[in-house]
Design an enzyme around this catalytic site. Sequence first.
Site, PDB file in Angstrom:
ATOM      1  N   LYS A  55       0.764  -1.297  -0.113  1.00  0.00           N
ATOM      2  CA  LYS A  55      -0.025   0.126  -0.080  1.00  0.00           C
ATOM      3  C   LYS A  55       0.860   1.274  -0.037  1.00  0.00           C
ATOM      4  O   LYS A  55       0.713   2.258  -0.647  1.00  0.00           O
ATOM      5  CB  LYS A  55      -0.875  -0.009   1.060  1.00  0.00           C
ATOM      6  CG  LYS A  55      -2.016  -1.196   1.250  1.00  0.00           C
ATOM      7  CD  LYS A  55      -2.928  -1.029   2.374  1.00  0.00           C
ATOM      8  CE  LYS A  55      -4.177  -2.253   2.249  1.00  0.00           C
ATOM      9  NZ  LYS A  55      -4.734  -2.347   3.627  1.00  0.00           N
ATOM     10  N   GLN A  99      -4.207  -1.295   9.703  1.00  0.00           N
ATOM     11  CA  GLN A  99      -4.219  -2.649   9.124  1.00  0.00           C
ATOM     12  C   GLN A  99      -4.981  -3.732  10.085  1.00  0.00           C
ATOM     13  O   GLN A  99      -4.460  -3.768  11.175  1.00  0.00           O
ATOM     14  CB  GLN A  99      -2.978  -3.061   8.381  1.00  0.00           C
ATOM     15  CG  GLN A  99      -2.794  -4.192   7.809  1.00  0.00           C
ATOM     16  CD  GLN A  99      -3.451  -4.076   6.426  1.00  0.00           C
ATOM     17  OE1 GLN A  99      -3.622  -2.888   5.846  1.00  0.00           O
ATOM     18  NE2 GLN A  99      -4.022  -5.455   5.765  1.00  0.00           N
ATOM     19  N   ASP A 122     -10.151   4.189   4.696  1.00  0.00           N
ATOM     20  CA  ASP A 122     -10.591   3.051   4.172  1.00  0.00           C
ATOM     21  C   ASP A 122     -12.026   3.228   3.921  1.00  0.00           C
ATOM     22  O   ASP A 122     -12.687   2.362   3.287  1.00  0.00           O
ATOM     23  CB  ASP A 122     -10.530   1.814   5.419  1.00  0.00           C
ATOM     24  CG  ASP A 122      -9.342   1.058   5.428  1.00  0.00           C
ATOM     25  OD1 ASP A 122      -9.059   0.433   4.243  1.00  0.00           O
ATOM     26  OD2 ASP A 122      -8.802   0.963   6.602  1.00  0.00           O
TER      27      ASP A 122
HETATM   28  N1  GUN Z   1      -6.715  -6.063   6.123  1.00  0.00           N
HETATM   29  C1  GUN Z   1      -7.584  -6.601   4.801  1.00  0.00           C
HETATM   30  N2  GUN Z   1      -8.121  -5.804   4.179  1.00  0.00           N
HETATM   31  C2  GUN Z   1      -8.149  -4.550   4.774  1.00  0.00           C
HETATM   32  C3  GUN Z   1      -8.649  -3.253   4.143  1.00  0.00           C
HETATM   33  O1  GUN Z   1      -9.215  -3.098   3.230  1.00  0.00           O
HETATM   34  N3  GUN Z   1      -8.494  -2.355   5.317  1.00  0.00           N
HETATM   35  C4  GUN Z   1      -7.545  -2.587   6.532  1.00  0.00           C
HETATM   36  N4  GUN Z   1      -7.560  -1.425   7.173  1.00  0.00           N
HETATM   37  N5  GUN Z   1      -7.252  -3.458   6.728  1.00  0.00           N
HETATM   38  C5  GUN Z   1      -7.354  -4.683   6.136  1.00  0.00           C
END
Ligand code: GUN
Length: 283
Positions: A55, A99, A122
């Site tokens: 990311k 995360q 998110d």
């Molecule tokens: N863990 C798995 N997918 C995601 C996501 O889309 N956002 C976050 N913050 N954690 C994740």
Amino acid sequence: MTSIIDGKAIANKVSDEVREGSSRLVEKYGEDARPNMTLIVVGDDPISKKLVSMKAKDCETAGITPTVIALSQNTSEEKLLRLIDRLNRDDDVRAILCQLPVPEHISTKRILAAIAPEKDVDGFSARIDCDDYDIAACTPAAVMRMLKESGISVSGRHCVVVGRSNIVGKPMAIQLLLNDATVTVCHSKTKDVGDFTRMADVLIVAVGRPRLITGDMVKEGAVVIDVGMNYVDGKPVGDVDYESVAPKTSFITPVPGGVGPMTRAYLLKNCLRLAELYCRGKK
Ligand code: GUN
């Protein structure tokens, strides 16, 4: 004939759009306006760590400045909440992501609720009636874009969502409704899931169970979107049994290379949007 929806190709297009948007902001308001994202990862889970570093790399490609904060597995909930509070109040921080999953001793609900909505990249705090002008949850927004790019309209069609998570299933159902679909949501207590999935014109699966959906559970000509990302013997596998399902579909997303890169791309899109909203409010 089955068409494979290429998530990577569409994600590259989205990343280019964000890069252009980020340049426009910097041109208009100066370098301070460049979108930035603070990514928090708690613990040693190698998959979470890898996802966060991907990311961060995506951010750099799209003209967004990333900051990664890695905390140890035994970080207390209080310490994490204090960090989020500090980031919420820091005027230089435009977007925050924690995360998931967080370690078991930390409440996911409390952590997500602590992130200020105006920094929630998110889109987990997205309003129920959110439209193109709001921050939407990334995965549902990404899926809607993949359908649009493939020329698929959900209006008047029967869309079946398998999974009712707060992150994907529920906001996905809402996005489909906002686009005039007829929506059925199946979940772990649904009896005979196949009876519903076989009725789907568009089937979206987000449960986290490897190869749950098999060819006999899908209607001929259906569109199948696989949100699942599971690891079996170290290899990524979706919630859909691709081998048996793909031949029956008109469109299908692969795993990997389908929804995954698009969710990450929509994170960038949300990050740009948050920075634009900040600039509009401040300048
Ligand atoms: N863990 C798995 N997918 C995601 C996501 O889309 N956002 C976050 N913050 N954690 C994740």
